[in-house]
Design a protein around this motif. Structure first.
Motif, PDB file in Angstrom:
ATOM      1  N   ILE A   1      27.625 -39.908  -3.743  1.00  0.00           N
ATOM      2  CA  ILE A   1      27.599 -39.668  -2.295  1.00  0.00           C
ATOM      3  C   ILE A   1      28.152 -40.878  -1.546  1.00  0.00           C
ATOM      4  CG2 ILE A   1      26.093 -39.353  -0.293  1.00  0.00           C
ATOM      5  CD1 ILE A   1      24.255 -37.670  -2.041  1.00  0.00           C
ATOM      6  N   SER A   2      27.755 -42.055  -1.992  1.00  0.00           N
ATOM      7  CA  SER A   2      28.248 -43.284  -1.371  1.00  0.00           C
ATOM      8  C   SER A   2      29.753 -43.440  -1.574  1.00  0.00           C
ATOM      9  CB  SER A   2      27.506 -44.494  -1.956  1.00  0.00           C
ATOM     10  OG  SER A   2      28.006 -45.696  -1.419  1.00  0.00           O
TER      11      SER A   2
ATOM     12  N   ASP B   1      24.255 -37.195  -7.111  1.00  0.00           N
ATOM     13  CA  ASP B   1      23.873 -38.578  -7.375  1.00  0.00           C
ATOM     14  C   ASP B   1      24.217 -39.469  -6.180  1.00  0.00           C
ATOM     15  OD1 ASP B   1      24.718 -41.435  -8.567  1.00  0.00           O
ATOM     16  OD2 ASP B   1      23.211 -40.539  -9.865  1.00  0.00           O
ATOM     17  N   LYS B   2      23.296 -40.401  -5.846  1.00  0.00           N
ATOM     18  CA  LYS B   2      23.464 -41.261  -4.673  1.00  0.00           C
ATOM     19  C   LYS B   2      24.738 -42.102  -4.736  1.00  0.00           C
ATOM     20  CE  LYS B   2      18.512 -41.591  -3.653  1.00  0.00           C
ATOM     21  NZ  LYS B   2      17.339 -42.499  -3.542  1.00  0.00           N
ATOM     22  N   GLU B   3      25.089 -42.562  -5.941  1.00  0.00           N
ATOM     23  CA  GLU B   3      26.300 -43.379  -6.075  1.00  0.00           C
ATOM     24  C   GLU B   3      27.550 -42.574  -5.740  1.00  0.00           C
ATOM     25  OE1 GLU B   3      26.476 -45.166  -9.901  1.00  0.00           O
ATOM     26  OE2 GLU B   3      24.636 -46.349  -9.627  1.00  0.00           O
TER      27      GLU B   3
END
Length: 354
Positions: free
Chosen positions: A145-146, A141-143
């Motif tokens: 990864i961030s 999930d992008k969140e």
């Protein structure tokens, strides 16, 4: 099948078709077809090849409704449990379950909507179909990864557990995890971490490992390390090539760790200046011809007397080279002397008698 559970982490026992994963169940070997699932007969034929070489569970890609509907036809013709691999479209998970699939693999990185999860969890619970939460390093999930400034072992674990929490919220706990990366160290770290925080069974492996020549090595290091630490309930050796090679590699890993005993164990010496026979050619031929033999024996091909009956005396049967000839031995006792050009046939004939 002989399995040592003294060091293995105890996990929840989950039923997949007519076999179990986790708990005191044997470690199972999985593979995946690379046919178009809509090609029913082609997919059946490939799964049968996987069955013949010892695959325990097969997975198919479900890309549309037609491939989901093909599941019911495929299941009628195969003997091992069938898993549906789902990405993006939750309705394909629903259709796969309705068509009798034995397990569903979902990727939380591309299927996270709570209402979709509720619908899948409800039907899977009703039909008693387990769900594998399959997180890959390329689909976190992008969140997350961030949060971790990139793909990390912590991010893989958090992604898997957060998705499990959503399924659990809807009363579903028939869950398995996989958290694979193409990096061996990252994969090992991730599985060590998740093993400390869950009782759900773990499907282990390396994603995008590569071709058989390189991928087998990466998979063996990662899977072997984890299994030696008691982590892992089922495995897949993911290779770019004939997927029968995945199953063979999985069996070799389990045999090397003495987790599985069945099948021929082949050993051979590395050769040195004492060798006076074409041992490399003979060893390759013997190993190839042994693939058609299903016996629980150890076979040795040795280059000289130094590495012959004495060093390989634990082998059930073997050969040791001399000058243009070989000794045939069983449990270290010599049974005859044969010419180099006849020894392979002699050995294979004797193996069939064992």
């Amino acid at each position: 099948m002989s399995t040592d559970f003294t060091m293995r982490k105890k996990t929840k026992k989950i039923r997949v078709g007519d076999i179990f994963i986790g708990g005191d169940s044997p470690i199972s070997i999985q593979s995946m077809t690379n046919t178009d699932t809509r090609d029913v007969q082609g997919t059946i034929n490939q799964i049968k090849r996987l069955e013949e070489c010892g695959c325990d569970i097969a997975r198919v890609a479900v890309v549309d409704r037609e491939s989901a509907e093909a599941i019911s036809k495929i299941k009628k013709e195969i003997k091992i449990p069938l898993v549906a691999d789902i990405h993006f479209n939750y309705q394909l998970a629903i259709e796969s379950i309705k068509n009798g699939v034995d397990k569903v693999r979902l990727n939380p990185g591309n299927l996270g909507d709570m209402e979709k999860i509720r619908v899948i969890a409800s039907l899977a619970k009703e039909r008693e179909v387990p769900i594998r939460i399959g997180v890959n390093s390329g689909s976190v999930d992008k969140e997350i990864i961030s949060k971790y400034n990139g793909v990390t072992s912590d991010g893989l674990v958090e992604s898997a557990i957060s998705y499990a929490n959503k399924l659990e919220y809807f009363g579903f706990d028939n869950i398995l995890y996989s958290i694979k990366a193409s990096s061996v160290p990252m994969t090992i770290q991730a599985y060590r971490k998740i093993a400390e925080s869950t009782q759900y069974p773990l499907h282990i492996g390396i994603t995008e490992a590569g071709t058989p020549s390189t991928g087998r090595m990466k998979a063996a290091i990662a899977i072997g390390t984890l299994l030696s630490e008691g982590i892992g309930d089922t495995l897949r050796v993911s290779l770019t090539g004939d997927h029968v090679e995945e199953v063979i590699a999985g069996k070799e890993i389990l045999r090397a760790l003495e987790i599985r005993k069945e099948g021929v164990e082949f050993i051979s010496c590395p050769t040195c200046g004492r060798c006076q026979v074409k041992l490399i050619d003979i060893a390759n031929e013997v190993e190839t011809r042994l693939k058609d033999i299903n016996k629980n024996i150890k076979v040795a091909v040795m280059g000289c007397a130094v590495n012959g009956p004495g060093e390989a005396k634990e082998a059930d049967i073997g050969i040791a080279g001399g000058k243009n000839e070989f000794l045939l031995f069983k449990k270290g006792e010599v049974f005859g002397k044969f010419s180099e050009n006849k020894i392979v046939d002699v050995l294979l004939n004797e193996i069939r008698k064992v």
